[in-house]
Enzyme design. Structure first.
Site, PDB file in Angstrom:
ATOM      1  N   ASP A  50       0.844  -1.196   0.000  1.00  0.00           N
ATOM      2  CA  ASP A  50       0.000   0.000   0.000  1.00  0.00           C
ATOM      3  C   ASP A  50       0.880   1.248   0.000  1.00  0.00           C
ATOM      4  O   ASP A  50       1.513   1.582   0.995  1.00  0.00           O
ATOM      5  CB  ASP A  50      -0.902   0.001   1.231  1.00  0.00           C
ATOM      6  CG  ASP A  50      -1.812   1.225   1.272  1.00  0.00           C
ATOM      7  OD1 ASP A  50      -2.923   1.139   0.722  1.00  0.00           O
ATOM      8  OD2 ASP A  50      -1.401   2.262   1.828  1.00  0.00           O
ATOM      9  N   TYR A  55       3.347   9.672  -0.248  1.00  0.00           N
ATOM     10  CA  TYR A  55       4.399   9.025   0.525  1.00  0.00           C
ATOM     11  C   TYR A  55       5.773   9.182  -0.139  1.00  0.00           C
ATOM     12  O   TYR A  55       6.794   8.932   0.487  1.00  0.00           O
ATOM     13  CB  TYR A  55       4.118   7.536   0.699  1.00  0.00           C
ATOM     14  CG  TYR A  55       2.801   7.197   1.340  1.00  0.00           C
ATOM     15  CD1 TYR A  55       2.022   8.159   1.989  1.00  0.00           C
ATOM     16  CD2 TYR A  55       2.314   5.897   1.304  1.00  0.00           C
ATOM     17  CE1 TYR A  55       0.805   7.836   2.567  1.00  0.00           C
ATOM     18  CE2 TYR A  55       1.102   5.561   1.884  1.00  0.00           C
ATOM     19  CZ  TYR A  55       0.342   6.535   2.500  1.00  0.00           C
ATOM     20  OH  TYR A  55      -0.864   6.208   3.067  1.00  0.00           O
ATOM     21  N   HIS A 113      -7.249   9.860  -2.252  1.00  0.00           N
ATOM     22  CA  HIS A 113      -6.673   9.838  -0.905  1.00  0.00           C
ATOM     23  C   HIS A 113      -7.551  10.537   0.136  1.00  0.00           C
ATOM     24  O   HIS A 113      -7.630  10.105   1.290  1.00  0.00           O
ATOM     25  CB  HIS A 113      -5.289  10.498  -0.924  1.00  0.00           C
ATOM     26  CG  HIS A 113      -4.372   9.969   0.129  1.00  0.00           C
ATOM     27  ND1 HIS A 113      -3.021   9.852  -0.052  1.00  0.00           N
ATOM     28  CD2 HIS A 113      -4.607   9.518   1.381  1.00  0.00           C
ATOM     29  CE1 HIS A 113      -2.463   9.355   1.043  1.00  0.00           C
ATOM     30  NE2 HIS A 113      -3.406   9.148   1.927  1.00  0.00           N
ATOM     31  N   SER A 144     -10.640   7.000  -0.010  1.00  0.00           N
ATOM     32  CA  SER A 144     -10.020   6.950   1.309  1.00  0.00           C
ATOM     33  C   SER A 144     -10.448   8.181   2.101  1.00  0.00           C
ATOM     34  O   SER A 144     -10.512   9.285   1.553  1.00  0.00           O
ATOM     35  CB  SER A 144      -8.494   6.909   1.157  1.00  0.00           C
ATOM     36  OG  SER A 144      -7.849   6.937   2.408  1.00  0.00           O
ATOM     37  N   ASN A 145     -10.745   7.973   3.370  1.00  0.00           N
ATOM     38  CA  ASN A 145     -11.089   9.076   4.271  1.00  0.00           C
ATOM     39  C   ASN A 145     -12.376   9.810   3.892  1.00  0.00           C
ATOM     40  O   ASN A 145     -12.571  10.954   4.319  1.00  0.00           O
ATOM     41  CB  ASN A 145      -9.927  10.078   4.343  1.00  0.00           C
ATOM     42  CG  ASN A 145      -8.658   9.443   4.861  1.00  0.00           C
ATOM     43  OD1 ASN A 145      -8.646   8.837   5.934  1.00  0.00           O
ATOM     44  ND2 ASN A 145      -7.576   9.552   4.100  1.00  0.00           N
ATOM     45  N   GLN A 170     -10.986   3.096   2.297  1.00  0.00           N
ATOM     46  CA  GLN A 170      -9.869   2.958   3.226  1.00  0.00           C
ATOM     47  C   GLN A 170     -10.003   3.951   4.375  1.00  0.00           C
ATOM     48  O   GLN A 170     -10.190   5.147   4.147  1.00  0.00           O
ATOM     49  CB  GLN A 170      -8.535   3.182   2.506  1.00  0.00           C
ATOM     50  CG  GLN A 170      -7.325   2.935   3.396  1.00  0.00           C
ATOM     51  CD  GLN A 170      -6.029   3.169   2.672  1.00  0.00           C
ATOM     52  OE1 GLN A 170      -5.706   4.282   2.280  1.00  0.00           O
ATOM     53  NE2 GLN A 170      -5.269   2.112   2.470  1.00  0.00           N
TER      54      GLN A 170
END
Length: 209
Positions: A50, A55, A113, A144-145, A170
């Site tokens: 992941d 990142y 994200h 995600s979120n 996620q």
């Protein structure tokens, strides 16, 4: 009693593809160390990596997969579109850049994200992911979120012809951050939840809400 889960356990997503239950997350791992530790994770049996554009270690993840000796089809690779790339055109550019950076022909899963940028940008990003999925650049897509109102906004868009399916949601989950309302929403729609358990640094658990 639920069956015992192992590194080989998988769930079938709404997209029809399978996701390994346990994933190796590279959040907060320096790019200089990511290739080495990800390669070790693959050696001990992890088959789900992941990553995310934010990142800054997609390249190292791609190198680890290439160095592992495993067939690409054996490794499930996730990335995420960052807040600064929300919107149709920006998401398309970010996705292409991400593929080049990771040295991949496709991702197994691409997530938005976080739900930043406003409704138009969120739905534009989703449209770009749907197109990428149809073009074979990602096998599954998700978010995600996202809060429930964001999920319902996207669900309405999809039902009105926007296309695609939310295969994965996620979320960070631990005793100090309860997402039971989101879990119930996901469960009612057969959506799979990718849960991030932060006290297990480097480990992501994919589980049904």
């Amino acid at each position: 009693m639920a069956p015992k889960q192992t590194l080989q356990s998988k769930y079938k997503l709404l997209s029809g593809h399978e996701i390994p239950v346990l994933g190796y997350g590279v959040y907060m791992i320096p790019p200089s160390s990511t290739e080495k530790v990800t390669l070790e994770a693959l050696k001990v049996g992890f088959r789900h990596v992941d990553s995310a554009i934010m990142y800054r270690n997609e390249k190292a993840c791609g190198r680890a997969i290439q160095s592992s000796g495993l067939d690409r089809s054996e490794v499930f690779l996730t990335t995420k579109i960052p807040p600064e790339s929300m919107g149709y055109e920006d998401t398309k550019r970010a996705l292409e850049s991400s593929l080049r950076t990771a040295g991949q022909e496709y991702f197994d899963l691409i997530l938005i994200h976080a739900p930043y940028g406003g409704k138009e940008a969120r739905l534009g990003s989703w449209r770009a992911l749907v197109e990428a999925q149809k073009a074979g650049k990602t096998r599954s897509i998700g978010v995600s979120n996202y809060g429930i109102h964001h999920l319902e906004e996207l669900e309405e868009y999809i039902q009105n012809g926007g296309g695609g399916e939310i295969s994965v949601g996620q979320y960070e989950l631990h005793p100090w951050l309860d997402h039971s309302d989101i879990a119930e929403w996901c469960q009612s729609r057969g959506l799979w939840s990718k849960r991030i358990l932060r006290w297990h640094m480097g480990r992501d658990f994919a589980s049904r809400c």
